[in-house]
Write a protein that holds these residues in place. Structure first.
Motif, PDB file in Angstrom:
ATOM      1  N   TYR A  11       0.830  -1.213   0.000  1.00 46.89           N
ATOM      2  CA  TYR A  11       0.000   0.000   0.000  1.00 46.89           C
ATOM      3  C   TYR A  11       0.860   1.257   0.000  1.00 46.89           C
ATOM      4  O   TYR A  11       0.346   2.369   0.006  1.00 46.89           O
ATOM      5  CB  TYR A  11      -0.942  -0.055   1.195  1.00 46.89           C
ATOM      6  N   PRO A  36       0.615 -15.735   9.958  1.00 46.93           N
ATOM      7  CA  PRO A  36      -0.006 -14.961  11.031  1.00 46.93           C
ATOM      8  C   PRO A  36      -0.730 -13.730  10.498  1.00 46.93           C
ATOM      9  O   PRO A  36      -0.490 -13.295   9.371  1.00 46.93           O
ATOM     10  CB  PRO A  36       1.185 -14.556  11.901  1.00 46.93           C
ATOM     11  N   SER A  37      -1.568 -13.206  11.345  1.00 42.83           N
ATOM     12  CA  SER A  37      -2.348 -12.033  10.976  1.00 42.83           C
ATOM     13  C   SER A  37      -1.438 -10.872  10.564  1.00 42.83           C
ATOM     14  O   SER A  37      -0.424 -10.603  11.224  1.00 42.83           O
ATOM     15  CB  SER A  37      -3.186 -11.632  12.192  1.00 42.83           C
ATOM     16  N   GLY A  38      -1.777 -10.253   9.480  1.00 41.11           N
ATOM     17  CA  GLY A  38      -1.076  -9.042   9.060  1.00 41.11           C
ATOM     18  C   GLY A  38       0.174  -9.257   8.238  1.00 41.11           C
ATOM     19  O   GLY A  38       0.842  -8.307   7.852  1.00 41.11           O
ATOM     20  N   CYS A  39       0.512 -10.516   7.927  1.00 39.11           N
ATOM     21  CA  CYS A  39       1.777 -10.752   7.222  1.00 39.11           C
ATOM     22  C   CYS A  39       1.697 -10.415   5.739  1.00 39.11           C
ATOM     23  O   CYS A  39       2.725 -10.220   5.098  1.00 39.11           O
ATOM     24  CB  CYS A  39       2.241 -12.194   7.426  1.00 39.11           C
ATOM     25  N   GLY A  40       0.501 -10.376   5.178  1.00 33.26           N
ATOM     26  CA  GLY A  40       0.385 -10.018   3.757  1.00 33.26           C
ATOM     27  C   GLY A  40      -0.328 -11.059   2.905  1.00 33.26           C
ATOM     28  O   GLY A  40      -0.385 -10.927   1.684  1.00 33.26           O
ATOM     29  N   LYS A  41      -0.894 -12.080   3.541  1.00 32.90           N
ATOM     30  CA  LYS A  41      -1.554 -13.155   2.786  1.00 32.90           C
ATOM     31  C   LYS A  41      -2.700 -12.621   1.932  1.00 32.90           C
ATOM     32  O   LYS A  41      -2.834 -12.967   0.760  1.00 32.90           O
ATOM     33  CB  LYS A  41      -2.132 -14.215   3.743  1.00 32.90           C
ATOM     34  N   SER A  42      -3.529 -11.779   2.549  1.00 32.12           N
ATOM     35  CA  SER A  42      -4.683 -11.262   1.808  1.00 32.12           C
ATOM     36  C   SER A  42      -4.235 -10.401   0.645  1.00 32.12           C
ATOM     37  O   SER A  42      -4.840 -10.427  -0.427  1.00 32.12           O
ATOM     38  CB  SER A  42      -5.584 -10.417   2.710  1.00 32.12           C
ATOM     39  N   THR A  43      -3.176  -9.650   0.872  1.00 34.18           N
ATOM     40  CA  THR A  43      -2.669  -8.788  -0.198  1.00 34.18           C
ATOM     41  C   THR A  43      -2.233  -9.649  -1.379  1.00 34.18           C
ATOM     42  O   THR A  43      -2.599  -9.376  -2.531  1.00 34.18           O
ATOM     43  CB  THR A  43      -1.499  -7.935   0.331  1.00 34.18           C
ATOM     44  N   GLN A  86     -13.126 -13.183   4.061  1.00 35.19           N
ATOM     45  CA  GLN A  86     -13.414 -13.567   5.453  1.00 35.19           C
ATOM     46  C   GLN A  86     -14.722 -12.973   5.960  1.00 35.19           C
ATOM     47  O   GLN A  86     -15.500 -13.641   6.627  1.00 35.19           O
ATOM     48  CB  GLN A  86     -12.254 -13.098   6.333  1.00 35.19           C
ATOM     49  N   GLU A 165      -9.520 -16.728   4.039  1.00 34.72           N
ATOM     50  CA  GLU A 165     -10.089 -16.935   5.385  1.00 34.72           C
ATOM     51  C   GLU A 165     -11.604 -17.109   5.307  1.00 34.72           C
ATOM     52  O   GLU A 165     -12.340 -16.573   6.134  1.00 34.72           O
ATOM     53  CB  GLU A 165      -9.759 -15.740   6.296  1.00 34.72           C
ATOM     54  N   HIS A 198      -5.195 -19.215   8.711  1.00 34.18           N
ATOM     55  CA  HIS A 198      -4.179 -19.441   9.733  1.00 34.18           C
ATOM     56  C   HIS A 198      -4.455 -20.695  10.548  1.00 34.18           C
ATOM     57  O   HIS A 198      -3.835 -20.916  11.567  1.00 34.18           O
ATOM     58  CB  HIS A 198      -3.981 -18.198  10.622  1.00 34.18           C
TER      59      HIS A 198
HETATM   60  N1  LIG Z   1      -5.927  -0.980   2.359  1.00 32.08           N
HETATM   61  C1  LIG Z   1      -4.797  -0.975   3.083  1.00 32.08           C
HETATM   62  N2  LIG Z   1      -4.097   0.176   3.239  1.00 32.08           N
HETATM   63  C2  LIG Z   1      -2.934   0.198   3.937  1.00 32.08           C
HETATM   64  N3  LIG Z   1      -2.405  -0.876   4.547  1.00 32.08           N
HETATM   65  C3  LIG Z   1      -3.068  -2.045   4.437  1.00 32.08           C
HETATM   66  C4  LIG Z   1      -4.291  -2.142   3.706  1.00 32.08           C
HETATM   67  N4  LIG Z   1      -4.711  -3.427   3.767  1.00 32.08           N
HETATM   68  C5  LIG Z   1      -3.787  -4.088   4.509  1.00 32.08           C
HETATM   69  N5  LIG Z   1      -2.814  -3.261   4.911  1.00 32.08           N
HETATM   70  C6  LIG Z   1      -1.627  -3.632   5.707  1.00 32.08           C
HETATM   71  O1  LIG Z   1      -0.858  -4.567   4.965  1.00 32.08           O
HETATM   72  C7  LIG Z   1      -0.339  -5.573   5.830  1.00 32.08           C
HETATM   73  C8  LIG Z   1      -0.765  -6.938   5.307  1.00 32.08           C
HETATM   74  O2  LIG Z   1      -2.178  -7.028   5.368  1.00 32.08           O
HETATM   75  P1  LIG Z   1      -2.949  -8.334   4.840  1.00 32.08           P
HETATM   76  O3  LIG Z   1      -4.403  -8.079   5.021  1.00 32.08           O
HETATM   77  O4  LIG Z   1      -2.451  -8.686   3.486  1.00 32.08           O
HETATM   78  O5  LIG Z   1      -2.441  -9.430   5.878  1.00 32.08           O
HETATM   79  P2  LIG Z   1      -3.004 -10.876   6.220  1.00 32.08           P
HETATM   80  O6  LIG Z   1      -1.828 -11.754   6.355  1.00 32.08           O
HETATM   81  O7  LIG Z   1      -4.023 -11.279   5.235  1.00 32.08           O
HETATM   82  O8  LIG Z   1      -3.693 -10.631   7.617  1.00 32.08           O
HETATM   83  P3  LIG Z   1      -4.989 -11.334   8.291  1.00 32.08           P
HETATM   84  O9  LIG Z   1      -4.628 -12.764   8.502  1.00 32.08           O
HETATM   85  O10 LIG Z   1      -5.145 -10.554   9.568  1.00 32.08           O
HETATM   86  O11 LIG Z   1      -6.130 -11.137   7.328  1.00 32.08           O
HETATM   87  C9  LIG Z   1      -0.862  -5.255   7.223  1.00 32.08           C
HETATM   88  O12 LIG Z   1       0.166  -4.619   7.936  1.00 32.08           O
HETATM   89  C10 LIG Z   1      -2.014  -4.332   6.987  1.00 32.08           C
HETATM   90  O13 LIG Z   1      -2.162  -3.427   8.046  1.00 32.08           O
END
Ligand SMILES: Nc1ncnc2c1ncn2[C@@H]1O[C@H](COP(=O)(O)OP(=O)(O)OP(=O)(O)O)[C@@H](O)[C@H]1O
Length: 235
Positions: A11, A36-43, A86, A165, A198
């Protein structure tokens, strides 16, 4: 085959959350992506489904490089993917009755004719009673709404499913039911699956192979996508 090649995404270009990640999904294959949560999987999952433009790297769908992302993705590439998130409430228009929510992709791609019948069939496939099809999202449970979102994801018969998720908010029996629907669809169509989560036990049971984000270091500048590829190929 779906190929994510040396993908860097996030981002803020100065601080990407996914770095140089390479992941390959063969036809009919299912991969679980753990982390883990927040690592970037969803991205990464959103990049895979053409919903997020990477800063660098390539997405190749059945031999053809992605020609755009989000609304710029060409229809034939965008419709290759069915995506389930999710939080069904964040991905469902609260004004739509479930029948229209399920039929949304048909209408959006100019296939409105017969949409009601196809939506009802899709609802049945995911175990959603026809009595619920006239309700709006706030009038059904999370599990019922997620079933509708899965029906919406399947209605264009995508070649790839991205489940981010999908079952995280659901109880064990609804989880088993939705995984069963995805697997029945995959048996019927040969679609590939990228399942993000996860819950290792669930992903190990569900998928042909499970790739662990932390082992792979896709978010770590010291570990390149080659590591992701290598560990990702482990069974
Ligand atoms: N729209 C956005 N704008 C800015 N930062 C974002 C945005 N979406 C996600 N992030 C950040 O990017 C990082 C990765 O987020 P992401 O959702 O890809 O993680 P994740 O592994 O899927 O987490 P979770 O398991 O909690 O869903 C996080 O630090 C999050 O705060």
């Amino acid at each position: 085959m779906l190929e994510l090649l040396a993908v860097t995404a996030g981002y803020d270009r100065r601080a990407p959350v996914v770095r140089d990640a390479t992941l390959t999904l063969s036809p009919g294959e299912s991969i679980g992506l753990l982390g883990p949560s927040g690592c970037g999987k969803s991205t990464l999952a959103r990049v895979a489904a053409l919903l997020h433009r990477p800063d660098a790297g390539r997405v190749v769908i059945d031999g053809e490089p992605a020609r755009g992302y989000r609304h710029r993705a060409p229809r034939e590439q965008r419709t290759a993917f069915g995506v389930v998130f999710q939080q069904p409430r964040q991905s469902a228009d609260p004004r739509l009755r479930l029948a229209d929510l399920i039929a949304e992709p048909l209408r959006a791609t100019g296939r409105a004719e017969g949409a009601a019948g196809r939506a009802a069939e899709a609802a049945e496939t995911v175990g959603l009673g026809t009595d619920l099809l006239g309700r709006r999202p706030h009038e059904v449970s999370d599990g019922q709404l997620q079933r509708a979102c899965l029906a919406r994801a399947l209605i264009l018969r995508p070649r790839y499913l991205v489940c981010d998720e999908m079952t995280a908010m659901l109880d064990a029996s609804t989880t088993a039911a939705l995984v069963g629907v995805v697997e029945a669809y995959r048996r019927e169509t040969g679609a590939g699956l990228l399942a993000v989560g996860h819950d290792r036990v669930l992903l190990d049971r569900w998928c042909d192979r499970t790739t662990d984000w932390s082992e792979l270091g896709a978010h770590d500048a010291d570990v390149t996508g080659a590591g992701l590829q290598k560990a990702g190929d482990r069974r």
